[in-house]
Design a protein around this motif. Structure first.
Motif, mmCIF file in Angstrom:
data_model
loop_
_atom_site.group_PDB
_atom_site.id
_atom_site.type_symbol
_atom_site.label_atom_id
_atom_site.label_comp_id
_atom_site.label_asym_id
_atom_site.label_seq_id
_atom_site.Cartn_x
_atom_site.Cartn_y
_atom_site.Cartn_z
ATOM 1 N N ASP A 132 1.068 -1.174 0.090
ATOM 2 C CA ASP A 132 0.176 -0.014 -0.392
ATOM 3 C C ASP A 132 0.936 1.471 -0.034
ATOM 4 O OD1 ASP A 132 -2.195 1.139 0.198
ATOM 5 O OD2 ASP A 132 -3.045 1.082 1.911
ATOM 6 N N ILE A 153 -1.494 -3.036 5.509
ATOM 7 C CA ILE A 153 -2.050 -4.317 4.745
ATOM 8 C C ILE A 153 -0.561 -5.139 4.148
ATOM 9 C CG2 ILE A 153 -4.201 -3.197 4.352
ATOM 10 C CD1 ILE A 153 -3.424 -2.448 1.687
ATOM 11 N N SER A 161 -3.276 -13.255 -0.748
ATOM 12 C CA SER A 161 -4.453 -12.903 -0.005
ATOM 13 C C SER A 161 -5.646 -13.732 -0.806
ATOM 14 C CB SER A 161 -4.123 -11.477 -0.178
ATOM 15 O OG SER A 161 -4.936 -11.379 -1.408
ATOM 16 N N SER A 164 -8.796 -12.510 -1.583
ATOM 17 C CA SER A 164 -9.026 -10.889 -1.437
ATOM 18 C C SER A 164 -8.021 -9.933 -2.455
ATOM 19 C CB SER A 164 -9.064 -10.023 -0.482
ATOM 20 O OG SER A 164 -7.472 -10.829 0.028
ATOM 21 N N THR A 166 -6.214 -6.042 -2.686
ATOM 22 C CA THR A 166 -6.103 -4.990 -0.750
ATOM 23 C C THR A 166 -4.673 -4.162 -1.963
ATOM 24 O OG1 THR A 166 -4.133 -6.503 -0.694
ATOM 25 C CG2 THR A 166 -6.380 -6.718 0.547
ATOM 26 N N ALA A 330 -5.730 -0.336 7.453
ATOM 27 C CA ALA A 330 -7.605 -0.822 6.441
ATOM 28 C C ALA A 330 -8.062 -1.257 6.283
ATOM 29 C CB ALA A 330 -6.521 -1.392 4.881
ATOM 30 N N ALA A 332 -11.858 -3.211 4.641
ATOM 31 C CA ALA A 332 -12.481 -4.294 3.153
ATOM 32 C C ALA A 332 -13.146 -3.998 2.966
ATOM 33 C CB ALA A 332 -11.789 -5.285 3.929
ATOM 34 N N ALA A 341 -9.549 -3.927 -0.546
ATOM 35 C CA ALA A 341 -8.484 -3.020 1.080
ATOM 36 C C ALA A 341 -8.422 -1.940 0.018
ATOM 37 C CB ALA A 341 -8.167 -3.828 1.859
ATOM 38 N N TYR A 342 -9.069 -0.918 0.998
ATOM 39 C CA TYR A 342 -8.463 0.810 0.949
ATOM 40 C C TYR A 342 -7.949 1.167 2.176
ATOM 41 C CZ TYR A 342 -11.387 0.605 -3.090
ATOM 42 O OH TYR A 342 -11.384 0.843 -5.212
#
Length: 544
Positions: A132, A153, A161, A164, A166, A330, A332, A341-342
Motif C-alpha cells: 500500500d 496490509i 491473500s 481478496s 488489497t 485498512a 475491507a 482494501a482501501y
C-alpha cells in the motif's frame, strides 16, 4: 483521548483517526521518548480477525530495522485492546506536501524515490511486501529525508491473500488487481507511480471508477510525456506492465536511479533535492507533531519479547525520531467475490455506473474505503458497469436531501379585469434523507450454527420533505460472494425502518460485509448513497 491506553506511556494528544483505529502522540515514562501509538477501536478490537491482522502487522514490522522505515518499538495486547507503539517521525506526509506546494523539483522527486526504494528494499530483504505504498504513507522530515510508514496490509513475500484484492487503486500494479501473491514488484510499481505524482502533481492514471482504473493500469501506455525527459526510462522500467520487467530487487532500481540522476542533474543532485524537501517541510512545520523541532530523547538498548503477559516489547537505543503515522488499519470492501482494501481517510472514488454531474475533485485524490467497488470481471471478459443504486424519475441528478427548491417567475403585470393567475406546485426533486444506520449485532455466525447469532437487524431513520414515511420504499443492499442482494425494510413508525440480514453461507475467511440503506420517495427520487454499516461474517461457529 478516551478508552483503554497502553501503560507506561503518557498520552499527549491524538494525531489521527480512522474507521478502525486512532493514532495518539505519547511519551514513554521511563525514557521520555516520544512515540506514536496506533490503537484498534473498541468494536473492531474485539473482532478476532482484525486482532489477528493487527498482530500480523506487528510481527512484520518487528523484523525491519532501517532508517527509511518507521520502526516498531512495542506491541501490546490485553483484554482492554490492542496497540502498536511506533517511532514518531517529526514531519509531514508526502500527500500533505504535494497538496500544499504542488509538484516537486526532479531532484526532490528522485530523493523521495531513493528513500522509498531503500526502505522497501529493507522490507523485501526481511520477506515483507508493503502492498500500500502511496503519498499518504511516506513521511518527510524536517531534514528532507523520507520514511516509509503504515504496514497495515503488508504480507510475507509470496503469500496469497486468497480471494481478496488489497491496495489503493491509483497506485496498484496490474497484477495486484487480480489478487496475485504478494511480490516486491508491486511495491516497485507503486513507488514509481508516486514518483510520477511528485514530478507532475497528479497520479499516472486518473480513471473515475474502479473498472477504468484497472484497465488503465493493465493496458494504458505509461504516461511519461508530462515528466522531464531524463526520468522517462525510470518511469518505463518501474511501471512496466509485467512484474518481471521491473528492476528487482529494489537495490537494482536504486543503482539505476543514482546513475541516471548523476548523469542528468550532476553529482550534487541529492543535496539540492533534500534541501528543497526540507524547505517545503519547514513551510508545513505547524503540522509537525513537534512544531518547534524538538521531541527527541535517548533510551538505553534492550530487547525483550514476552507473550505470557500479553505484551511484546522491543525498545531501541539512539535518539528517537519523530512520527506522524496515518490513522488506522485498512478497511475491507467487497469487490465482487473478493475483498478490496482501501486505506482510510482518502478522497472518494465513485463506483462505475451512469454518469452524473460531479463536483470538481483534486487531481491528487485517491479512493477511500467509502467507495463502492463494482464487480471484478473475470479474466478475458469485458467488464460491464454495475446498475445504478436506485431508479431515478428524471434524468437530472437529485438535489441533496433537505435542499429547498425555489422557483422565481417574472411576468407582465395583470390587468385589473384579468382573473388571478395560478401556478402548479414545483416538481418534487428532493431525495429522501437517510439518517443513522445501525446493525445489531455486528458479528454473525454462518447459517446452521447453533449458538452464536446468525442474523442481524439493520435499522435506519429516513425522512422526506413530501412523502409520508409509510409510503417510502426503503431497503438495504449488501454484496457477498459476488452477488448483490436487496432486502426490503419495514416501517416501524416515526421514520424508523428495520430489516433482517441473515442466514448467510459459510465464508472461507472472516468477511466484512458493507451494508447500505437506500430510500426512494413517491416521485422516484433515490437517496444519495451514504457510508455503510459493516457486519462481519465468521467462517466458524461460536462454541457452546
Amino acid at each position: 483521548m478516551t478508552g483503554w491506553q497502553v501503560s507506561g506511556y503518557r498520552p499527549v494528544r491524538q494525531l489521527g483517526a480512522g474507521a478502525s483505529g486512532r493514532v495518539d502522540l505519547a511519551v514513554h515514562d521511563a525514557t521520555g521518548t516520544p512515540v506514536a501509538i496506533k490503537y484498534l477501536t473498541g468494536g473492531i478490537g474485539a473482532d478476532p480477525a482484525f486482532r489477528t491482522a493487527f498482530r500480523a502487522e506487528a510481527r512484520l514490522l518487528a523484523g525491519i530495522d532501517d532508517p527509511h522505515v518507521s520502526r516498531l518499538y512495542e506491541y501490546v495486547e490485553s483484554p482492554g485492546g490492542a496497540a502498536i507503539v511506533m517511532e514518531l517521525v517529526n514531519g509531514v506526509s508526502l500527500r500533505q506536501m504535494l497538496r500544499a506546494h504542488g509538484p516537486t523539483t526532479p531532484e526532490s522527486a528522485l530523493c523521495v524515490l531513493k528513500g522509498s526504494l531503500a526502505g522497501l528494499g529493507a522490507a523485501h530483504a526481511r520477506g515483507v511486501v508493503h502492498r500500500d505504498y502511496k503519498p499518504e504513507n511516506v513521511l518527510v522530515t524536517a531534514e528532507g529525508t523520507s520514511k516509509l510508514a503504515d504496514f497495515g496490509i503488508a504480507m510475507p513475500v509470496g503469500e496469497s491473500s486468497g480471494v481478496s484484492v488489497t491496495g489503493t487503486p491509483r497506485y496498484m500494479a496490474p497484477e495486484q488487481w487480480t489478487g496475485a501473491p504478494a511480490s516486491p514488484a508491486c511495491d516497485i510499481y507503486a513507488a514509481t507511480a508516486t514518483f510520477y505524482e511528485c514530478l507532475t502533481g497528479r497520479p499516472p492514471f486518473d480513471g473515475r471508477d474502479l473498472i477504468t482504473l484497472r484497465q488503465q493500469h493493465a493496458r494504458a501506455p505509461i504516461p511519461t510525456e508530462p515528466a522531464p525527459v531524463p526520468v522517462h526510462d525510470l518511469l518505463r522500467h518501474g511501471m512496466a506492465k509485467q512484474p518481471a520487467e521491473r528492476p528487482q530487487p529494489a537495490q537494482v532500481f536504486l543503482a539505476l536511479l543514482e546513475r541516471m540522476a548523476a548523469d542528468a542533474y550532476g553529482q550534487r543532485w541529492e543535496e539540492r533535492g533534500l534541501r528543497e524537501l526540507a524547505r517545503r517541510a519547514a513551510l508545513l512545520a505547524a503540522l509537525f507533531p513537534f512544531p518547534d523541532g524538538t521531541g527527541g530523547a535517548t533510551s538505553l538498548a534492550s530487547t525483550a519479547f514476552g507473550e505470557g503477559s500479553g505484551r511484546w516489547t522491543w525498545r531501541r537505543s539512539g535518539r528517537a525520531r519523530a512520527a506522524l503515522v496515518g490513522g488506522g488499519l485498512a478497511a475491507a470492501l467487497l469487490l465482487g467475490g473478493a475483498g478490496l482494501a482501501y486505506a482510510g481517510r482518502d478522497e472518494p472514488l465513485p463506483a462505475a455506473g451512469p454518469a452524473a454531474p460531479e463536483a470538481p475533485t483534486e487531481p491528487t485524490g485517491t479512493p477511500s474505503a467509502s467507495a463502492v467497488a463494482p464487480p471484478t470481471p473475470a479474466a478475458g471478459t469485458t467488464p460491464t458497469p454495475t446498475p445504478p443504486v436506485a431508479p431515478a424519475a428524471t434524468t437530472a441528478a437529485p438535489e441533496p436531501a433537505g435542499t429547498p427548491t425555489t422557483t422565481t417567475t417574472t411576468s407582465a403585470p395583470a390587468s385589473p379585469s384579468a382573473p388571478p393567475s395560478t401556478s402548479a406546485a414545483p416538481a418534487d426533486t428532493v431525495a429522501p434523507s437517510v439518517g443513522r444506520v445501525a446493525a445489531d449485532p455486528t458479528g454473525l455466525d454462518p447459517r446452521g450454527c447453533p449458538y452464536g447469532p446468525t442474523s442481524s437487524t439493520i435499522s435506519a431513520v429516513v425522512s422526506d420533505d413530501r412523502t409520508a414515511a409509510g409510503k417510502l420504499r426503503v431497503s438495504f443492499r449488501y454484496t457477498l460472494d459476488g452477488r448483490t442482494t436487496e432486502v426490503a425494510m419495514a416501517s416501524g413508525g416515526r421514520g424508523s425502518f428495520r430489516g433482517v440480514l441473515g442466514d448467510l453461507p459459510r465464508p472461507a475467511t472472516s468477511t466484512r460485509i458493507p451494508v447500505r440503506v437506500v430510500a426512494v420517495d413517491e416521485a422516484g427520487n433515490a437517496s444519495p448513497e451514504g457510508s455503510p454499516v459493516h457486519v462481519t461474517l465468521y467462517p466458524s461457529c461460536t462454541p457452546g
